[in-house]
Design a protein around this motif. Structure first.
Motif, PDB file in Angstrom:
ATOM      1  N   GLN A  59       0.847  -1.182   0.000  1.00  0.00           N
ATOM      2  CA  GLN A  59       0.000   0.000   0.000  1.00  0.00           C
ATOM      3  C   GLN A  59       0.889   1.241   0.000  1.00  0.00           C
ATOM      4  OE1 GLN A  59      -2.649   1.511   3.342  1.00  0.00           O
ATOM      5  NE2 GLN A  59      -4.068   0.293   2.113  1.00  0.00           N
ATOM      6  N   LYS A  60       0.568   2.164  -0.870  1.00  0.00           N
ATOM      7  CA  LYS A  60       1.314   3.425  -0.963  1.00  0.00           C
ATOM      8  C   LYS A  60       0.296   4.543  -1.096  1.00  0.00           C
ATOM      9  CE  LYS A  60       5.141   5.837  -1.917  1.00  0.00           C
ATOM     10  NZ  LYS A  60       6.284   5.954  -1.059  1.00  0.00           N
ATOM     11  N   ASP A  61       0.357   5.509  -0.197  1.00  0.00           N
ATOM     12  CA  ASP A  61      -0.567   6.646  -0.199  1.00  0.00           C
ATOM     13  C   ASP A  61      -2.021   6.174  -0.192  1.00  0.00           C
ATOM     14  OD1 ASP A  61       1.599   8.486  -0.257  1.00  0.00           O
ATOM     15  OD2 ASP A  61       1.737   8.252  -2.431  1.00  0.00           O
ATOM     16  N   GLY A  62      -2.274   5.064   0.500  1.00  0.00           N
ATOM     17  CA  GLY A  62      -3.639   4.555   0.649  1.00  0.00           C
ATOM     18  C   GLY A  62      -4.133   3.717  -0.512  1.00  0.00           C
ATOM     19  N   VAL A  63      -3.331   3.548  -1.557  1.00  0.00           N
ATOM     20  CA  VAL A  63      -3.715   2.761  -2.735  1.00  0.00           C
ATOM     21  C   VAL A  63      -3.048   1.394  -2.646  1.00  0.00           C
ATOM     22  CG1 VAL A  63      -3.583   2.618  -5.257  1.00  0.00           C
ATOM     23  CG2 VAL A  63      -3.999   4.829  -4.155  1.00  0.00           C
ATOM     24  N   ASN A  64      -3.811   0.341  -2.907  1.00  0.00           N
ATOM     25  CA  ASN A  64      -3.288  -1.025  -2.898  1.00  0.00           C
ATOM     26  C   ASN A  64      -2.758  -1.393  -4.277  1.00  0.00           C
ATOM     27  OD1 ASN A  64      -4.045  -1.802  -0.171  1.00  0.00           O
ATOM     28  ND2 ASN A  64      -6.144  -1.681  -0.903  1.00  0.00           N
ATOM     29  N   TYR A  65      -1.508  -1.813  -4.329  1.00  0.00           N
ATOM     30  CA  TYR A  65      -0.882  -2.310  -5.556  1.00  0.00           C
ATOM     31  C   TYR A  65      -0.673  -3.800  -5.330  1.00  0.00           C
ATOM     32  CZ  TYR A  65      -0.046   2.625  -6.407  1.00  0.00           C
ATOM     33  OH  TYR A  65      -0.218   3.972  -6.609  1.00  0.00           O
ATOM     34  N   PHE A  66      -1.243  -4.636  -6.209  1.00  0.00           N
ATOM     35  CA  PHE A  66      -1.201  -6.060  -5.900  1.00  0.00           C
ATOM     36  C   PHE A  66      -1.124  -6.943  -7.131  1.00  0.00           C
ATOM     37  CE2 PHE A  66      -5.651  -5.096  -6.491  1.00  0.00           C
ATOM     38  CZ  PHE A  66      -6.212  -6.242  -7.035  1.00  0.00           C
ATOM     39  N   VAL A  67      -0.704  -8.186  -6.869  1.00  0.00           N
ATOM     40  CA  VAL A  67      -0.651  -9.254  -7.858  1.00  0.00           C
ATOM     41  C   VAL A  67      -1.550 -10.364  -7.329  1.00  0.00           C
ATOM     42  CG1 VAL A  67       0.814 -11.026  -8.899  1.00  0.00           C
ATOM     43  CG2 VAL A  67       1.698  -8.701  -8.606  1.00  0.00           C
ATOM     44  N   PRO A  68      -2.548 -10.794  -8.099  1.00  0.00           N
ATOM     45  CA  PRO A  68      -3.410 -11.883  -7.631  1.00  0.00           C
ATOM     46  C   PRO A  68      -2.663 -13.219  -7.615  1.00  0.00           C
ATOM     47  CG  PRO A  68      -4.068 -11.176  -9.827  1.00  0.00           C
ATOM     48  CD  PRO A  68      -2.969 -10.263  -9.388  1.00  0.00           C
ATOM     49  N   GLU A  69      -3.114 -14.111  -6.783  1.00  0.00           N
ATOM     50  CA  GLU A  69      -2.496 -15.431  -6.640  1.00  0.00           C
ATOM     51  C   GLU A  69      -2.355 -16.135  -7.989  1.00  0.00           C
ATOM     52  OE1 GLU A  69      -0.463 -18.280  -4.759  1.00  0.00           O
ATOM     53  OE2 GLU A  69      -1.296 -16.586  -3.667  1.00  0.00           O
ATOM     54  N   GLY A  70      -3.325 -15.995  -8.859  1.00  0.00           N
ATOM     55  CA  GLY A  70      -3.302 -16.664 -10.157  1.00  0.00           C
ATOM     56  C   GLY A  70      -2.209 -16.183 -11.092  1.00  0.00           C
ATOM     57  N   ASP A  71      -1.589 -15.059 -10.788  1.00  0.00           N
ATOM     58  CA  ASP A  71      -0.508 -14.541 -11.626  1.00  0.00           C
ATOM     59  C   ASP A  71       0.874 -14.704 -10.986  1.00  0.00           C
ATOM     60  OD1 ASP A  71      -1.553 -13.315 -14.182  1.00  0.00           O
ATOM     61  OD2 ASP A  71      -2.954 -12.533 -12.708  1.00  0.00           O
TER      62      ASP A  71
END
Length: 101
Positions: A59-71
């Motif tokens: 999380q950066k500045d309240g925004v979630n940056y993510f990679v799903p398990e399937g990737d």
């Protein structure tokens, strides 16, 4: 896997994608293209506020940056650093080996 987002990249995502705290960006592998670590596949991204069960998230500045398990297949063995490239006025993605098998 770690996802690192620089201050300048965070600002770019907020400004260009209209992201506000509580929102998210999903990164995934897609067919066609090329990255420094994959031939025939490229990095995709889309606004996505539903984390589900992520493989990696930061999380950066309240925004979630993510990679799903399937990737996981696309990112396994690498951390992803996202910075801002003023030459293209957009994000730059660096894959850093992390020793994960």
């Amino acid at each position: 896997m770690k996802i690192i987002v620089t201050d300048q990249a965070s600002k770019w995502f907020q400004d260009e994608m209209g992201l506000t705290p509580g929102r998210g960006v999903r990164f995934y592998g897609k067919v066609y293209g090329k990255t420094p670590v994959h031939d025939g596949f490229s990095l995709g991204l889309t606004p996505d506020d539903e984390l589900g069960a992520p493989y990696a998230v930061t999380q950066k500045d309240g925004v979630n940056y993510f990679v799903p398990e399937g990737d996981q297949w696309f990112f396994k063995g690498y951390d992803l650093t996202i910075s801002y490239d003023p030459k293209v006025d957009g994000p730059k993605y660096d894959y850093v080996e992390n020793g994960e098998l």
